[in-house]
Motif scaffolding. Structure first.
Motif, PDB file in Angstrom:
ATOM      1  N   LEU A  25       0.826  -1.205   0.000  1.00  0.00           N
ATOM      2  CA  LEU A  25       0.000   0.000   0.000  1.00  0.00           C
ATOM      3  C   LEU A  25       0.865   1.261   0.000  1.00  0.00           C
ATOM      4  O   LEU A  25       0.544   2.237  -0.711  1.00  0.00           O
ATOM      5  N   GLN A  26       1.971   1.251   0.761  1.00  0.00           N
ATOM      6  CA  GLN A  26       2.870   2.396   0.775  1.00  0.00           C
ATOM      7  C   GLN A  26       3.475   2.634  -0.607  1.00  0.00           C
ATOM      8  O   GLN A  26       3.563   3.771  -1.081  1.00  0.00           O
ATOM      9  N   GLU A  27       3.887   1.520  -1.256  1.00  0.00           N
ATOM     10  CA  GLU A  27       4.463   1.661  -2.601  1.00  0.00           C
ATOM     11  C   GLU A  27       3.416   2.211  -3.573  1.00  0.00           C
ATOM     12  O   GLU A  27       3.716   3.106  -4.384  1.00  0.00           O
ATOM     13  N   GLU A  28       2.206   1.651  -3.488  1.00  0.00           N
ATOM     14  CA  GLU A  28       1.163   2.138  -4.396  1.00  0.00           C
ATOM     15  C   GLU A  28       0.801   3.585  -4.092  1.00  0.00           C
ATOM     16  O   GLU A  28       0.483   4.354  -5.004  1.00  0.00           O
ATOM     17  N   LYS A  29       0.901   3.943  -2.797  1.00  0.00           N
ATOM     18  CA  LYS A  29       0.618   5.327  -2.442  1.00  0.00           C
ATOM     19  C   LYS A  29       1.661   6.257  -3.043  1.00  0.00           C
ATOM     20  O   LYS A  29       1.343   7.350  -3.526  1.00  0.00           O
ATOM     21  N   LEU A  70       3.365   5.648  -5.781  1.00  0.00           N
ATOM     22  CA  LEU A  70       3.032   5.723  -7.214  1.00  0.00           C
ATOM     23  C   LEU A  70       1.846   6.643  -7.449  1.00  0.00           C
ATOM     24  O   LEU A  70       1.827   7.424  -8.415  1.00  0.00           O
ATOM     25  N   TYR A  71       0.861   6.568  -6.509  1.00  0.00           N
ATOM     26  CA  TYR A  71      -0.328   7.401  -6.659  1.00  0.00           C
ATOM     27  C   TYR A  71       0.040   8.879  -6.510  1.00  0.00           C
ATOM     28  O   TYR A  71      -0.435   9.730  -7.281  1.00  0.00           O
ATOM     29  N   ASP A  72       0.931   9.185  -5.537  1.00  0.00           N
ATOM     30  CA  ASP A  72       1.342  10.581  -5.347  1.00  0.00           C
ATOM     31  C   ASP A  72       2.087  11.095  -6.559  1.00  0.00           C
ATOM     32  O   ASP A  72       1.878  12.246  -6.997  1.00  0.00           O
ATOM     33  N   ALA A  73       2.979  10.221  -7.129  1.00  0.00           N
ATOM     34  CA  ALA A  73       3.714  10.648  -8.327  1.00  0.00           C
ATOM     35  C   ALA A  73       2.759  10.881  -9.492  1.00  0.00           C
ATOM     36  O   ALA A  73       2.878  11.873 -10.244  1.00  0.00           O
ATOM     37  N   ALA A  74       1.790   9.944  -9.644  1.00  0.00           N
ATOM     38  CA  ALA A  74       0.813  10.094 -10.740  1.00  0.00           C
ATOM     39  C   ALA A  74      -0.033  11.342 -10.516  1.00  0.00           C
ATOM     40  O   ALA A  74      -0.353  12.072 -11.463  1.00  0.00           O
ATOM     41  N   LYS A  75      -0.399  11.593  -9.234  1.00  0.00           N
ATOM     42  CA  LYS A  75      -1.201  12.763  -8.933  1.00  0.00           C
ATOM     43  C   LYS A  75      -0.432  14.043  -9.240  1.00  0.00           C
ATOM     44  O   LYS A  75      -0.990  14.998  -9.798  1.00  0.00           O
ATOM     45  N   GLU A  76       0.879  14.047  -8.884  1.00  0.00           N
ATOM     46  CA  GLU A  76       1.696  15.231  -9.167  1.00  0.00           C
ATOM     47  C   GLU A  76       1.815  15.461 -10.676  1.00  0.00           C
ATOM     48  O   GLU A  76       1.687  16.592 -11.157  1.00  0.00           O
ATOM     49  N   GLN A  77       2.040  14.349 -11.428  1.00  0.00           N
ATOM     50  CA  GLN A  77       2.133  14.472 -12.878  1.00  0.00           C
ATOM     51  C   GLN A  77       0.801  14.931 -13.473  1.00  0.00           C
ATOM     52  O   GLN A  77       0.766  15.760 -14.395  1.00  0.00           O
ATOM     53  N   LEU A  78      -0.308  14.407 -12.895  1.00  0.00           N
ATOM     54  CA  LEU A  78      -1.625  14.808 -13.371  1.00  0.00           C
ATOM     55  C   LEU A  78      -1.854  16.298 -13.110  1.00  0.00           C
ATOM     56  O   LEU A  78      -2.449  16.996 -13.952  1.00  0.00           O
ATOM     57  N   THR A  79      -1.324  16.777 -11.979  1.00  0.00           N
ATOM     58  CA  THR A  79      -1.454  18.206 -11.682  1.00  0.00           C
ATOM     59  C   THR A  79      -0.704  19.045 -12.704  1.00  0.00           C
ATOM     60  O   THR A  79      -1.195  20.084 -13.171  1.00  0.00           O
ATOM     61  N   GLU A  80       0.512  18.580 -13.066  1.00  0.00           N
ATOM     62  CA  GLU A  80       1.274  19.306 -14.081  1.00  0.00           C
ATOM     63  C   GLU A  80       0.541  19.283 -15.420  1.00  0.00           C
ATOM     64  O   GLU A  80       0.470  20.305 -16.131  1.00  0.00           O
ATOM     65  N   TYR A  81       0.003  18.077 -15.783  1.00  0.00           N
ATOM     66  CA  TYR A  81      -0.766  17.986 -17.028  1.00  0.00           C
ATOM     67  C   TYR A  81      -1.961  18.924 -16.993  1.00  0.00           C
ATOM     68  O   TYR A  81      -2.296  19.581 -18.012  1.00  0.00           O
ATOM     69  N   GLU A  82      -2.589  19.005 -15.852  1.00  0.00           N
ATOM     70  CA  GLU A  82      -3.774  19.861 -15.737  1.00  0.00           C
ATOM     71  C   GLU A  82      -3.396  21.328 -15.894  1.00  0.00           C
ATOM     72  O   GLU A  82      -4.098  22.097 -16.568  1.00  0.00           O
ATOM     73  N   LYS A  83      -2.238  21.712 -15.279  1.00  0.00           N
ATOM     74  CA  LYS A  83      -1.772  23.096 -15.447  1.00  0.00           C
ATOM     75  C   LYS A  83      -1.473  23.384 -16.909  1.00  0.00           C
ATOM     76  O   LYS A  83      -1.855  24.431 -17.451  1.00  0.00           O
ATOM     77  N   HIS A  84      -0.772  22.401 -17.572  1.00  0.00           N
ATOM     78  CA  HIS A  84      -0.444  22.590 -18.981  1.00  0.00           C
ATOM     79  C   HIS A  84      -1.714  22.661 -19.842  1.00  0.00           C
ATOM     80  O   HIS A  84      -1.825  23.500 -20.756  1.00  0.00           O
ATOM     81  N   TYR A  85      -2.672  21.812 -19.474  1.00  0.00           N
ATOM     82  CA  TYR A  85      -3.930  21.799 -20.230  1.00  0.00           C
ATOM     83  C   TYR A  85      -4.673  23.126 -20.040  1.00  0.00           C
ATOM     84  O   TYR A  85      -5.210  23.694 -21.003  1.00  0.00           O
TER      85      TYR A  85
END
Length: 348
Positions: free
Chosen positions: A265-269, A271-286
């Protein structure tokens, strides 16, 4: 009496009170040692004090004369008064003389108020007195009326009390009759209850024997049930011990499994935080791209609107030019038509 006469009277009264106050400072011990006080108060005061002491119980005229001399000796020598007060402070003024001075002060106050009372104030006092007298008369009349009313109400209350006492006597008689009847009824009920109690006692004894036998049977059954329950409890305790051991093993496996799941769960968390951060950057770019697109579309719309306005303006100018040309052509033709007859006349 005018104000000047009143002032003179008050001046005389004030002088008298002042002289009495001075005489209150002369104590019997000072009179007895008058000759020895010459060094303290002076020869004049000591002589006046001795003369006053000698004439104290003699001729009233001599007493008046020596009293005036003694008062003048103190009045015309201001520095003597503090020493006289200091010397007489130990023995003090006698109570009768103090009361006399207080009474004279009260008399002086009443005399001052009476002398300074004006005609208007006297009329006001008289009117107040008459008003108070009238109120007292009215109060007397009201008191007489109230006393008469009280007498009438007292007679009426006595009548009511008499009626109440008669009603109370009647109720007491009725209550005594009821008590007598209830006593007879109670005795009758007790007799019937005694007869019924004897029969019920026999029935109770029979029931008691039957219940004692039933109680013995139930106690035997209770012993058997307790023995059976103890055996079942021992079996259950053994079963519970086995279940506890099994449960401890299951808990260990569960903890191990949960430890692995928690690590995963910690590892997936992460990964989830990294994906969330990348999604935030994508959202800013979008959002930035969408904003640029909206700005470009706004500029395009402005250009289209400007182009539409320009085309409309050009069409308006063309229409105006055509209208002007038509008007000019019409004007020109009409002008030539008017000029043609004139040219023909000139040729003739």
């Amino acid at each position: 009496m005018n104000n000047l006469e009143a002032a003179r009277v008050m001046s005389v009264v004030d002088d008298t009170l002042a002289e009495l106050g001075l005489l209150s400072l002369v104590t019997p011990s000072m009179l007895a040692h008058a000759a020895e006080l010459a060094d303290v108060f002076g020869a004049d005061f000591a002589g006046a004090l001795a003369a006053y002491n000698e004439a104290a119980h003699g001729d009233p005229a001599v007493v008046k004369k020596t009293t005036l001399q003694l008062c003048r000796a103190v009045k015309y020598n201001p520095g003597m008064l503090p020493r006289l007060e200091l010397l007489s402070s130990g023995s003090g003024v006698t109570s009768p003389f103090t009361e006399f001075l207080r009474t004279m002060g009260d008399v002086r106050g009443k005399l001052s108020r009476r002398l300074h009372t004006t005609l208007e104030e006297e009329n006001s006092v008289k009117e107040n007195f008459e008003h108070v007298l009238a109120r007292e008369k009215n109060a007397g009349k009201e008191r007489l009326a109230l006393e008469n009313q009280l007498k009438v109400e007292s007679r009426e209350s006595r009548r009511q009390v008499s009626r109440t006492e008669e009603a109370e006597t009647r109720i007491r008689d009725e209550l005594a009759t009821i008590i007598n009847n209830s006593t007879a009824h109670t005795e009758k009920l007790r007799a019937e209850a005694g007869k019924k109690s004897s029969s019920e006692d026999a029935i109770f004894q029979e029931l008691e024997v039957a219940l004692a036998a039933q109680l013995a049977q139930l106690q035997v059954k209770l012993g058997e049930s307790q023995k059976k329950h103890k055996e079942e409890e021992a079996a259950l305790r053994k079963k519970v011990s086995d279940n506890e051991k099994k449960l401890a093993g299951n808990l260990g496996e569960y903890d191990t499994e949960m430890g692995g799941d928690e690590k995963q769960l910690q590892e997936e968390k992460l990964l989830y935080d990294a994906a969330k951060e990348q999604l935030t950057e994508y959202e800013k770019h979008y959002n930035a791209l969408r904003k640029e697109k909206e700005e470009a579309e706004a500029i395009h719309r402005e250009r289209e609107d400007a182009k539409t306005k320009e085309e409309a303006m050009n069409k308006m100018l063309d229409d105006a030019a055509l209208s002007i040309q038509k008007a000019w052509k019409t004007h020109k033709e009409s002008t030539q038509a008017l000029l043609a007859p004139a040219k023909g006349k000139k040729k003739k």
